[in-house]
Each structure stands twice: as structure tokens, then as C-alpha cells.
Design a protein around this motif. Sequence first.
Motif, PDB file in Angstrom:
ATOM      1  N   PRO A 174       0.817  -1.222   0.000  1.00  0.00           N
ATOM      2  CA  PRO A 174       0.000   0.000   0.000  1.00  0.00           C
ATOM      3  C   PRO A 174       0.848   1.267   0.000  1.00  0.00           C
ATOM      4  O   PRO A 174       0.502   2.239  -0.677  1.00  0.00           O
ATOM      5  CB  PRO A 174      -0.820  -0.113   1.288  1.00  0.00           C
ATOM      6  N   ILE A 175       1.966   1.262   0.742  1.00  0.00           N
ATOM      7  CA  ILE A 175       2.826   2.453   0.751  1.00  0.00           C
ATOM      8  C   ILE A 175       3.353   2.715  -0.662  1.00  0.00           C
ATOM      9  O   ILE A 175       3.318   3.843  -1.155  1.00  0.00           O
ATOM     10  CB  ILE A 175       3.997   2.290   1.748  1.00  0.00           C
ATOM     11  N   TRP A 176       3.822   1.669  -1.317  1.00  0.00           N
ATOM     12  CA  TRP A 176       4.341   1.837  -2.677  1.00  0.00           C
ATOM     13  C   TRP A 176       3.269   2.366  -3.615  1.00  0.00           C
ATOM     14  O   TRP A 176       3.488   3.268  -4.416  1.00  0.00           O
ATOM     15  CB  TRP A 176       4.851   0.482  -3.214  1.00  0.00           C
ATOM     16  N   PHE A 177       2.098   1.778  -3.472  1.00  0.00           N
ATOM     17  CA  PHE A 177       0.997   2.125  -4.355  1.00  0.00           C
ATOM     18  C   PHE A 177       0.611   3.597  -4.189  1.00  0.00           C
ATOM     19  O   PHE A 177       0.512   4.349  -5.157  1.00  0.00           O
ATOM     20  CB  PHE A 177      -0.176   1.215  -4.008  1.00  0.00           C
ATOM     21  N   LEU A 178       0.420   3.998  -2.928  1.00  0.00           N
ATOM     22  CA  LEU A 178       0.006   5.375  -2.653  1.00  0.00           C
ATOM     23  C   LEU A 178       1.107   6.355  -3.042  1.00  0.00           C
ATOM     24  O   LEU A 178       0.845   7.417  -3.591  1.00  0.00           O
ATOM     25  CB  LEU A 178      -0.344   5.529  -1.167  1.00  0.00           C
ATOM     26  N   ASP A 179       2.351   5.988  -2.731  1.00  0.00           N
ATOM     27  CA  ASP A 179       3.468   6.873  -3.069  1.00  0.00           C
ATOM     28  C   ASP A 179       3.562   7.084  -4.570  1.00  0.00           C
ATOM     29  O   ASP A 179       3.818   8.195  -5.030  1.00  0.00           O
ATOM     30  CB  ASP A 179       4.787   6.288  -2.556  1.00  0.00           C
ATOM     31  N   SER A 180       3.356   6.008  -5.349  1.00  0.00           N
ATOM     32  CA  SER A 180       3.508   6.196  -6.795  1.00  0.00           C
ATOM     33  C   SER A 180       2.436   7.136  -7.319  1.00  0.00           C
ATOM     34  O   SER A 180       2.707   7.960  -8.191  1.00  0.00           O
ATOM     35  CB  SER A 180       3.528   4.882  -7.568  1.00  0.00           C
ATOM     36  N   PHE A 181       1.219   7.028  -6.777  1.00  0.00           N
ATOM     37  CA  PHE A 181       0.167   7.946  -7.225  1.00  0.00           C
ATOM     38  C   PHE A 181       0.565   9.391  -6.930  1.00  0.00           C
ATOM     39  O   PHE A 181       0.488  10.268  -7.798  1.00  0.00           O
ATOM     40  CB  PHE A 181      -1.152   7.607  -6.521  1.00  0.00           C
ATOM     41  N   ALA A 182       1.027   9.629  -5.688  1.00  0.00           N
ATOM     42  CA  ALA A 182       1.356  11.002  -5.289  1.00  0.00           C
ATOM     43  C   ALA A 182       2.526  11.552  -6.091  1.00  0.00           C
ATOM     44  O   ALA A 182       2.509  12.704  -6.524  1.00  0.00           O
ATOM     45  CB  ALA A 182       1.664  11.052  -3.794  1.00  0.00           C
ATOM     46  N   ILE A 183       3.536  10.707  -6.319  1.00  0.00           N
ATOM     47  CA  ILE A 183       4.722  11.243  -7.001  1.00  0.00           C
ATOM     48  C   ILE A 183       4.439  11.498  -8.474  1.00  0.00           C
ATOM     49  O   ILE A 183       4.938  12.467  -9.057  1.00  0.00           O
ATOM     50  CB  ILE A 183       5.957  10.336  -6.801  1.00  0.00           C
ATOM     51  N   ILE A 184       3.575  10.683  -9.088  1.00  0.00           N
ATOM     52  CA  ILE A 184       3.217  10.949 -10.482  1.00  0.00           C
ATOM     53  C   ILE A 184       2.446  12.256 -10.583  1.00  0.00           C
ATOM     54  O   ILE A 184       2.698  13.087 -11.456  1.00  0.00           O
ATOM     55  CB  ILE A 184       2.395   9.789 -11.069  1.00  0.00           C
ATOM     56  N   LEU A 185       1.520  12.443  -9.644  1.00  0.00           N
ATOM     57  CA  LEU A 185       0.735  13.675  -9.654  1.00  0.00           C
ATOM     58  C   LEU A 185       1.649  14.893  -9.484  1.00  0.00           C
ATOM     59  O   LEU A 185       1.556  15.869 -10.226  1.00  0.00           O
ATOM     60  CB  LEU A 185      -0.284  13.612  -8.510  1.00  0.00           C
ATOM     61  N   LEU A 186       2.566  14.784  -8.515  1.00  0.00           N
ATOM     62  CA  LEU A 186       3.443  15.912  -8.196  1.00  0.00           C
ATOM     63  C   LEU A 186       4.388  16.236  -9.363  1.00  0.00           C
ATOM     64  O   LEU A 186       4.418  17.357  -9.872  1.00  0.00           O
ATOM     65  CB  LEU A 186       4.250  15.575  -6.941  1.00  0.00           C
ATOM     66  N   ILE A 187       5.139  15.218  -9.808  1.00  0.00           N
ATOM     67  CA  ILE A 187       6.098  15.451 -10.885  1.00  0.00           C
ATOM     68  C   ILE A 187       5.362  15.760 -12.184  1.00  0.00           C
ATOM     69  O   ILE A 187       5.831  16.566 -12.990  1.00  0.00           O
ATOM     70  CB  ILE A 187       7.027  14.235 -11.053  1.00  0.00           C
ATOM     71  N   GLY A 188       4.209  15.147 -12.370  1.00  0.00           N
ATOM     72  CA  GLY A 188       3.428  15.410 -13.579  1.00  0.00           C
ATOM     73  C   GLY A 188       3.049  16.871 -13.693  1.00  0.00           C
ATOM     74  O   GLY A 188       3.172  17.475 -14.765  1.00  0.00           O
ATOM     75  N   MET A 189       2.588  17.465 -12.592  1.00  0.00           N
ATOM     76  CA  MET A 189       2.205  18.873 -12.632  1.00  0.00           C
ATOM     77  C   MET A 189       3.420  19.759 -12.881  1.00  0.00           C
ATOM     78  O   MET A 189       3.367  20.698 -13.675  1.00  0.00           O
ATOM     79  CB  MET A 189       1.512  19.267 -11.333  1.00  0.00           C
ATOM     80  N   LEU A 190       4.517  19.456 -12.179  1.00  0.00           N
ATOM     81  CA  LEU A 190       5.739  20.244 -12.401  1.00  0.00           C
ATOM     82  C   LEU A 190       6.202  20.088 -13.852  1.00  0.00           C
ATOM     83  O   LEU A 190       6.600  21.051 -14.495  1.00  0.00           O
ATOM     84  CB  LEU A 190       6.842  19.785 -11.441  1.00  0.00           C
TER      85      LEU A 190
ATOM     86  N   GLY B 257       6.246   9.239   2.636  1.00  0.00           N
ATOM     87  CA  GLY B 257       4.960   9.102   1.962  1.00  0.00           C
ATOM     88  C   GLY B 257       4.013  10.214   2.357  1.00  0.00           C
ATOM     89  O   GLY B 257       3.341  10.804   1.509  1.00  0.00           O
ATOM     90  N   ALA B 258       3.990  10.542   3.667  1.00  0.00           N
ATOM     91  CA  ALA B 258       3.087  11.591   4.146  1.00  0.00           C
ATOM     92  C   ALA B 258       3.476  12.936   3.539  1.00  0.00           C
ATOM     93  O   ALA B 258       2.618  13.704   3.082  1.00  0.00           O
ATOM     94  CB  ALA B 258       3.121  11.659   5.663  1.00  0.00           C
ATOM     95  N   LEU B 259       4.789  13.203   3.502  1.00  0.00           N
ATOM     96  CA  LEU B 259       5.263  14.458   2.918  1.00  0.00           C
ATOM     97  C   LEU B 259       4.873  14.553   1.449  1.00  0.00           C
ATOM     98  O   LEU B 259       4.392  15.579   0.966  1.00  0.00           O
ATOM     99  CB  LEU B 259       6.789  14.553   3.022  1.00  0.00           C
ATOM    100  N   LEU B 260       5.092  13.444   0.755  1.00  0.00           N
ATOM    101  CA  LEU B 260       4.795  13.386  -0.674  1.00  0.00           C
ATOM    102  C   LEU B 260       3.326  13.674  -0.921  1.00  0.00           C
ATOM    103  O   LEU B 260       2.964  14.461  -1.796  1.00  0.00           O
ATOM    104  CB  LEU B 260       5.145  11.985  -1.170  1.00  0.00           C
ATOM    105  N   TRP B 261       2.466  13.034  -0.117  1.00  0.00           N
ATOM    106  CA  TRP B 261       1.034  13.249  -0.282  1.00  0.00           C
ATOM    107  C   TRP B 261       0.649  14.680   0.057  1.00  0.00           C
ATOM    108  O   TRP B 261      -0.175  15.276  -0.641  1.00  0.00           O
ATOM    109  CB  TRP B 261       0.241  12.261   0.585  1.00  0.00           C
ATOM    110  N   GLY B 262       1.264  15.208   1.113  1.00  0.00           N
ATOM    111  CA  GLY B 262       0.952  16.582   1.489  1.00  0.00           C
ATOM    112  C   GLY B 262       1.290  17.544   0.363  1.00  0.00           C
ATOM    113  O   GLY B 262       0.470  18.367  -0.052  1.00  0.00           O
TER     114      GLY B 262
END
Lengths: 279, 254
Positions: free
Chosen positions: A170-186, A257-262
Amino acid sequence: MEDSNSRTPILDLAPQRGFGRVRAALDDLKAGLRLLPLALALGWLDIKLRYRGSILGPFWLTLSTAIMVAAMGVVYGYLFHMDLPHYLPFLSLSIVLWGYISGVINDAATVFTQSTSLFHARRIPATLPVIRLVVRNVLTFLHNVVVIAVVFGVYHLWPKQSWSLLVSLPIWFLDSFAIILLIGMLGARFRDIAPIMSSILQIFFFVTPVIWKPDLIYVGRQYLLLDPFYPILEIMRGPLMGYDVRSSLWIAAIVQGALLWGLAAALFCRMRARIPYWI
Amino acid sequence: MPRIDIDRLQIDFPLYHGQSRSLKKHVGNTLSNLRPGSPAAHLMQDGRERTVVSVLREISFNLKSGERLGLIGRNGAGKTTLLRTMAGIYEPVGGRVRLEGSLGTLLDAGLGMNMELTGRENIRLYGLHGGLSKAQISQIDRDVQDFADLGSYVDMPLKTYSSGMTVRLAFGLATAMRPQILLMDEWFLAGDGAFMNKAQDRLEAMVQHADILVISTHQPDVMRKWCTRVIWLEDGRIRMDGTPDEVLDVYLTA
């Protein structure tokens, strides 16, 4: 925003402030999850398309990973003076896990720019291409798991402490969603992000204990915690290989993970409506 | 009842890429002092000192059920942007857009289709996008194949299609669902004679069914035939709003 539960769908758009932005972002996420069947189809077609016309099809993914593991196993096993029965299972697991991480991050910068035609044809939730990318990388990962299974099988090993997957997956799964969203927007806003990311990944492939075992270095091991990829890699790999993972690594991975999601959530709330303007 | 309300809509496009920011700032400042009406007058700066192109300004109108609106104006007047904004693709920078009713869009000529995928795969993706069930998708699949006359090409990648076949597929797909509000850009009017006749029937059936139609075109005769109201856009503002005959008479002599 969009309310498709009621009889007539209503689309009500105006510039949002404060809490309105948060609600709009949540609506986007909900709409994206509702389109999960589409995201699954798109992600799978992405892979199928890449290998359409080739004899092996998507199993090229498996084969190329197998070749890489075999070649690196021989070369680095010799360089690090390690015997293959110990090194190869470790390496196959590491390479496949790293392959997932680098796949996610490399694709992330172009997640929105590659979906330009989808965005311009009709209104789509911005989270849809993100979910599609997660799906694509998970499917690639599943093809590569075969390599791990074969290597473990050859050496009669069985993954230890597999209960840890209940937490680490679950950590991997959630982290990948957040990091794609973050880097994708940048990446949609600044076109330099894509090359920067691939350079960073290349460096961290060698800096992070991917192909070498963390106990190879004695001095400065505590600094490994500063490596953003180390905790996340280790909480998955360590338990499966049967060595105990320090609790500091688990904490680091969860905090990351929490930082990434935040970060991703804050940026997404603020910039969601701007994405179509950028691409 | 389906309806569209647009209130003081404003759309600006940011200019991020290209020259250095300070240069753009400089250019934007200089150019916005030029005479109004020139394209350069669109360049201005928003509150955070970013250079933006002002595409739509102070657009307000309401459409009730039964109205068929035509958008007319020169290239770059903002017709496509207005359609995309009404479709919810661009969210307003200022003002408000409110649509009540199911929405169908024929905006992008490719409909977001993937040229590498087969016709059937594209049909399925389009259906999934609309949140349709398997049964509904196979029904649309039959309907589109009937109309587009693809034969065995339906299982070939789109890149092997002739341009006529692609247009037929896109058109058939976009008209397969029956929305209450239909937004159309002018691309669909480009086709050969035989296709146009066939398309005309299908489109008319769809237009009859749609409660509200918004169409952007350069062809005055299409407007006179289909529309009950015409809005003339110029430089991102509404220049004139009235019945097709009123507006077109002025527009064609201008």
C-alpha cells in the motif's frame, strides 16, 4: 462541480478559492476513480501497443529484465566477490523494484503532456492519466515478477516475512500515485523536469544500494537515510530477503509518503484547473 | 431542463515557454500600449505579473432548451476556446460557466482517438470514457460500424485508415450517444459529398434530438439552416448577438 448521481448532470465552473479548491480536487479524484475501467484499459493498451507486432509481445519486458539480471549478476557478483546463490536473488529483487521506481518517475513528468489529445477532446479528470500511469507500471512490474520467481525457484528460496507486503505494497501504491501527480504537474508547467528526473534517477541508481548490499559499506551508513529512495526500497526488499529492517527505515518511508502526499495534494488543489492551460 | 448560463466569462492563456521572463514582461508592457484591436493588444499581465494572452473577455449569455446557437468570427476570435470552455476543458479564469444536461462534444477532429489502436479498441475506449456498460458499448460498436462502413478495417490500426474512414469513424462515434447539449466545432463539415449527405441525416437526427446546440462554423448557409441565434465574436468579446439573419447580414458586409 460534476454531479452525475442526480438525473441531469450539472457542470458548474468558476474560479475557486480556499475550500472550494479542495472540494474540486476531491471531485476530480472521485471522477478519476469512477473511470478506473478506462484507466485499466488505457494502461494495458499502452503496454500492448509497445510490443504489438513483436513475436514475444509484452513478454519482452520479462525477457529483457531477465537478461539484465543475468548479465549484472555475473559482472557485479564477480566485482563484489559474492557467490551467485546469495547475490542473484538479491539482485533480481532489487532490479525489478528499482525498475518500477524509475519507470514511475521517468514517465511521471510527461503524464499530462502525453494525454494532450485526451484533454482537448473532452473534459477528463486530471487524475485519470495519473491512474493510467500507475496501472501501466504495475502491469510492467507484474511481468517482471516472473524473473524474481524464477531466480528464487532456481535457488530454492522462499520470500521471508511476506506479511510485510501488507504494509509495504500500500505504501508503494500510494506513493507512486502522489509522485506521479506531483512530478506530472511540475513537468507540465516546466518542461525541464523530464530530463532532470532521468539524470537524478541515473545517479541514484548507483548511490542507492540497488545493485550492492547496504552492509558493503561500514562508514556513513546512517547517511543512507538521507537517500530518498533507500527507505522505500528497503522496506520492500529487506523483509522479503529475510533480514530485519530497522524501524527507523519504516518510519522514514512513512514520513516520506506523508510528505509526498501533502505536497502533491497542496499543489493539486491549487493547480488542478490550470493543467489544461499548460499542456 | 437543459440550459447553459455563462456569466462574465474571462479566459487568459499564460505564455510560459519561450523567451526569458523579463523579456516577455518587457514586450508585454510595450505591446499592450499599442492601438487596441491589433493582435498584440491581447498580450497583458495578470495580477502576478505573468504575461498572458487574453482570449475571452466579458462573455455573458444564456441558452434555454430549444435554442441553437451559432458562433461566428474570424480565426483567432476565440470560438474554439469558448466551445472548449463550455465543455469544461478550460476552467474559467474569471466569471462562471454553468451547464445543466448531458453533454456531447465534437471538438477535436481526432476525438482523442489513438492512431495506433484499432477502430474497435478506440470505440471501446470512447464508450468506457462515457461510463457505459459492456452491453451499451457493443451496441455502439455495431451502430458505428454500420455508419462508418469500415468492413474488416475495424480490426486494423487507425493509421492504416484513409482520412475519409477516420472522419467517418470519429463522426459516427461522436454522434452515437445522444446528448442533451451538443457542442460542435467546424471540422465535421469537412468531408466528401457522399459522406456529407450521410452525415447530414445523422447529424440532423442528432440536432433534432439535442435540446441545445452550439456550433462554430465559417459557413453562413449552415447557420441560417440550423441556428436560431448567432453570436459574433471579435477579439474575444461579443460583437453582436441576434437572429441569424440580423447578425449574418452585418457580418458578411463587414
